[in-house]
Design a protein around this motif. Structure first.
Motif, PDB file in Angstrom:
ATOM      1  N   SER A   9       0.845  -1.191   0.000  1.00 32.18           N
ATOM      2  CA  SER A   9       0.000   0.000   0.000  1.00 32.18           C
ATOM      3  C   SER A   9       0.879   1.238   0.000  1.00 32.18           C
ATOM      4  CB  SER A   9      -0.924   0.006   1.218  1.00 32.18           C
ATOM      5  OG  SER A   9      -0.161   0.087   2.413  1.00 32.18           O
ATOM      6  N   SER A  10       0.274   2.353  -0.366  1.00 34.58           N
ATOM      7  CA  SER A  10       0.972   3.639  -0.376  1.00 34.58           C
ATOM      8  C   SER A  10      -0.045   4.729  -0.088  1.00 34.58           C
ATOM      9  CB  SER A  10       1.644   3.882  -1.723  1.00 34.58           C
ATOM     10  OG  SER A  10       2.238   5.162  -1.784  1.00 34.58           O
ATOM     11  N   HIS A  11       0.201   5.503   0.963  1.00 33.41           N
ATOM     12  CA  HIS A  11      -0.695   6.595   1.349  1.00 33.41           C
ATOM     13  C   HIS A  11      -2.138   6.110   1.463  1.00 33.41           C
ATOM     14  CE1 HIS A  11       2.541   9.500   0.991  1.00 33.41           C
ATOM     15  NE2 HIS A  11       2.836   8.984  -0.181  1.00 33.41           N
ATOM     16  N   GLY A  12      -2.310   4.919   2.023  1.00 40.48           N
ATOM     17  CA  GLY A  12      -3.637   4.382   2.271  1.00 40.48           C
ATOM     18  C   GLY A  12      -4.305   3.744   1.081  1.00 40.48           C
ATOM     19  N   ARG A  13      -3.593   3.616  -0.033  1.00 46.01           N
ATOM     20  CA  ARG A  13      -4.181   3.023  -1.221  1.00 46.01           C
ATOM     21  C   ARG A  13      -3.582   1.641  -1.481  1.00 46.01           C
ATOM     22  NH1 ARG A  13      -3.619   8.433  -2.110  1.00 46.01           N
ATOM     23  NH2 ARG A  13      -1.678   8.362  -3.248  1.00 46.01           N
ATOM     24  N   ARG A  14      -4.414   0.695  -1.810  1.00 47.47           N
ATOM     25  CA  ARG A  14      -3.998  -0.676  -2.078  1.00 47.47           C
ATOM     26  C   ARG A  14      -3.389  -0.758  -3.474  1.00 47.47           C
ATOM     27  NH1 ARG A  14      -8.245  -5.782  -1.907  1.00 47.47           N
ATOM     28  NH2 ARG A  14      -6.704  -7.488  -1.939  1.00 47.47           N
ATOM     29  N   LEU A  15      -2.240  -1.420  -3.591  1.00 47.99           N
ATOM     30  CA  LEU A  15      -1.530  -1.541  -4.863  1.00 47.99           C
ATOM     31  C   LEU A  15      -1.512  -3.004  -5.290  1.00 47.99           C
ATOM     32  CD1 LEU A  15       1.561   0.698  -3.977  1.00 47.99           C
ATOM     33  CD2 LEU A  15      -0.691   1.423  -4.812  1.00 47.99           C
ATOM     34  N   ARG A  16      -1.886  -3.261  -6.550  1.00 39.68           N
ATOM     35  CA  ARG A  16      -1.935  -4.634  -7.043  1.00 39.68           C
ATOM     36  C   ARG A  16      -1.494  -4.716  -8.503  1.00 39.68           C
ATOM     37  NH1 ARG A  16      -7.944  -6.480  -5.432  1.00 39.68           N
ATOM     38  NH2 ARG A  16      -8.340  -4.253  -5.849  1.00 39.68           N
ATOM     39  N   ARG A  17      -0.987  -5.862  -8.842  1.00 39.78           N
ATOM     40  CA  ARG A  17      -0.669  -6.197 -10.222  1.00 39.78           C
ATOM     41  C   ARG A  17      -1.789  -7.073 -10.754  1.00 39.78           C
ATOM     42  NH1 ARG A  17       5.262  -8.675 -11.784  1.00 39.78           N
ATOM     43  NH2 ARG A  17       5.039  -8.764 -14.066  1.00 39.78           N
ATOM     44  N   GLY A  18      -2.126  -6.906 -12.027  1.00 37.13           N
ATOM     45  CA  GLY A  18      -3.226  -7.682 -12.579  1.00 37.13           C
ATOM     46  C   GLY A  18      -3.037  -7.968 -14.046  1.00 37.13           C
ATOM     47  N   VAL A  19      -3.983  -8.717 -14.607  1.00 36.80           N
ATOM     48  CA  VAL A  19      -3.970  -9.072 -16.022  1.00 36.80           C
ATOM     49  C   VAL A  19      -5.361  -8.824 -16.591  1.00 36.80           C
ATOM     50  CG1 VAL A  19      -3.604 -10.902 -17.723  1.00 36.80           C
ATOM     51  CG2 VAL A  19      -2.215 -10.841 -15.643  1.00 36.80           C
ATOM     52  N   LEU A  20      -5.434  -8.120 -17.709  1.00 40.58           N
ATOM     53  CA  LEU A  20      -6.699  -7.901 -18.393  1.00 40.58           C
ATOM     54  C   LEU A  20      -7.106  -9.136 -19.178  1.00 40.58           C
ATOM     55  CD1 LEU A  20      -6.143  -4.280 -19.784  1.00 40.58           C
ATOM     56  CD2 LEU A  20      -7.200  -4.959 -17.615  1.00 40.58           C
ATOM     57  N   SER A  30      -6.238   1.275  -5.614  1.00 37.60           N
ATOM     58  CA  SER A  30      -7.628   1.361  -5.219  1.00 37.60           C
ATOM     59  C   SER A  30      -7.731   1.806  -3.771  1.00 37.60           C
ATOM     60  CB  SER A  30      -8.344   0.021  -5.407  1.00 37.60           C
ATOM     61  OG  SER A  30      -7.726  -0.987  -4.628  1.00 37.60           O
ATOM     62  N   GLY A  31      -8.898   2.335  -3.406  1.00 36.55           N
ATOM     63  CA  GLY A  31      -9.115   2.761  -2.044  1.00 36.55           C
ATOM     64  C   GLY A  31     -10.044   3.948  -1.969  1.00 36.55           C
ATOM     65  N   PHE A  38      -7.796  10.245  -8.021  1.00 37.25           N
ATOM     66  CA  PHE A  38      -7.394   9.395  -9.139  1.00 37.25           C
ATOM     67  C   PHE A  38      -7.621  10.102 -10.477  1.00 37.25           C
ATOM     68  CE2 PHE A  38      -8.247   5.553  -6.251  1.00 37.25           C
ATOM     69  CZ  PHE A  38      -6.910   5.457  -5.903  1.00 37.25           C
ATOM     70  N   ALA A  39      -8.689  10.890 -10.573  1.00 38.95           N
ATOM     71  CA  ALA A  39      -8.921  11.653 -11.806  1.00 38.95           C
ATOM     72  C   ALA A  39      -7.808  12.662 -12.034  1.00 38.95           C
ATOM     73  CB  ALA A  39     -10.273  12.352 -11.740  1.00 38.95           C
ATOM     74  N   SER A  40      -7.322  13.270 -10.950  1.00 35.46           N
ATOM     75  CA  SER A  40      -6.221  14.226 -11.059  1.00 35.46           C
ATOM     76  C   SER A  40      -4.961  13.537 -11.553  1.00 35.46           C
ATOM     77  CB  SER A  40      -5.975  14.875  -9.699  1.00 35.46           C
ATOM     78  OG  SER A  40      -4.826  15.696  -9.734  1.00 35.46           O
ATOM     79  N   GLU A  41      -4.652  12.381 -10.974  1.00 40.25           N
ATOM     80  CA  GLU A  41      -3.455  11.659 -11.407  1.00 40.25           C
ATOM     81  C   GLU A  41      -3.565  11.248 -12.868  1.00 40.25           C
ATOM     82  OE1 GLU A  41      -0.857   7.649 -10.353  1.00 40.25           O
ATOM     83  OE2 GLU A  41      -2.203   8.497  -8.836  1.00 40.25           O
ATOM     84  N   ALA A  42      -4.736  10.763 -13.267  1.00 43.14           N
ATOM     85  CA  ALA A  42      -4.929  10.349 -14.659  1.00 43.14           C
ATOM     86  C   ALA A  42      -4.778  11.525 -15.609  1.00 43.14           C
ATOM     87  CB  ALA A  42      -6.305   9.704 -14.824  1.00 43.14           C
ATOM     88  N   ALA A  43      -5.354  12.666 -15.245  1.00 45.89           N
ATOM     89  CA  ALA A  43      -5.232  13.858 -16.093  1.00 45.89           C
ATOM     90  C   ALA A  43      -3.770  14.274 -16.225  1.00 45.89           C
ATOM     91  CB  ALA A  43      -6.066  14.998 -15.517  1.00 45.89           C
ATOM     92  N   GLY A  44      -3.039  14.225 -15.110  1.00 52.06           N
ATOM     93  CA  GLY A  44      -1.626  14.587 -15.153  1.00 52.06           C
ATOM     94  C   GLY A  44      -0.815  13.640 -16.010  1.00 52.06           C
TER      95      GLY A  44
END
Length: 262
Positions: A9-20, A30-31, A38-44
């Motif tokens: 985790s990082s700053h309270g957010r769960r981090l995972r690896r996945g496959v589509l 996620s979190g 998350f919208a801000s990070e995506a826009a950046g």
């Protein structure tokens, strides 16, 4: 999407690896983040991706951000030089104004991205002073930081065009892949290019001398940039005081004293 590995985790957010379903590997955060985080990070990321190498944004929603997986490599001198040149080109891509048209965040902390035409005012009023107010510093130290903020216009050096910057460019947000650097976790906005460079110097980066040398070959820095490094470190150091406590106070106040001595 199927998750294949827990990454902590990082700053309270769960981090995972996945496959589509189509076999592509992805990285997911996620979190219960702030609604716009998350919208801000995506826009950046999308904005930086117009001029630099970043992960692809695959999905963004209030509780999750999914990005393409970055296969990391060992850093080397050639990759560092390539990254330095690409960082200069990113900065040169520019922005309409200081700030950004999306909500600002650094880690989980909100930042004011309201556009501004004057960098000293933007940096002092939108980046340094808001974090000073919540840092819990003694009154005497608050007064010194405020004095340093009052000197920004005097010591900022020659006016620079608005740069397209990452905004949180410590070594952990540079992944080595594809023979260069891939930028992640931005606090992207129109800013001063020396801010990104000062952040790299604050916490170090492999082959940083090669990065800086290549950067300066691509886009030379204004005279006195080395002396201005502490000025650009005021904001990240205050962020660290807010996030992690008094362990960063000494570094912050050392930067403040160097700014006051300029």
């Amino acid at each position: 999407m199927r998750f294949t590995e827990e990454l902590g985790s990082s700053h309270g957010r769960r981090l995972r690896r996945g496959v589509l379903d189509d076999g592509r590997e992805v990285f997911a955060k996620s979190g219960d983040a702030a609604p716009e985080l998350f919208a801000s990070e995506a826009a950046g990321l999308r904005w930086l991706g117009e001029a630099a190498t970043v992960p692809e944004v695959i999905e963004v929603r209030p509780d999750r951000l999914v990005l393409s997986w970055v296969r990391q490599e060992r850093p080397g001198a050639a990759a560092a030089e390539r990254f330095g040149r690409s960082l200069a080109r990113l900065h040169r891509a520019g922005a309409p104004a200081f700030g950004a048209p999306w909500a600002g965040f650094i880690a989980e902390l909100p930042m004011d991205n309201s556009p501004c035409d004057d960098w000293p005012a933007f940096y002092g009023e939108r980046r340094v002073l808001p974090f000073l107010r919540v840092a819990g510093l003694p009154a005497a130290e608050v007064a010194l930081v405020e004095r340093a903020v009052g000197r920004i216009g005097e010591v900022a050096g020659p006016a620079e065009p608005v740069a397209r910057i990452h905004g949180d460019l410590w070594s952990g947000n540079v992944l080595w892949a594809g023979g260069g650097g891939v930028l992640i976790d931005p606090a992207a906005h129109g800013g001063h290019r020396e801010t990104d460079l000062a952040m790299l110097q604050l916490f170090g980066l492999p082959y940083l001398d090669r990065v800086m040398g290549a950067y300066r070959e691509e886009w030379p820095l204004a005279e006195g940039w080395r002396e201005r490094v502490p000025l650009h470190q005021l904001h990240p150091l205050l962020v660290h005081v807010v996030l992690y406590g008094g362990g960063y106070r000494e570094s912050l106040m050392g930067a403040v004293r160097r700014v006051l001595a300029l």
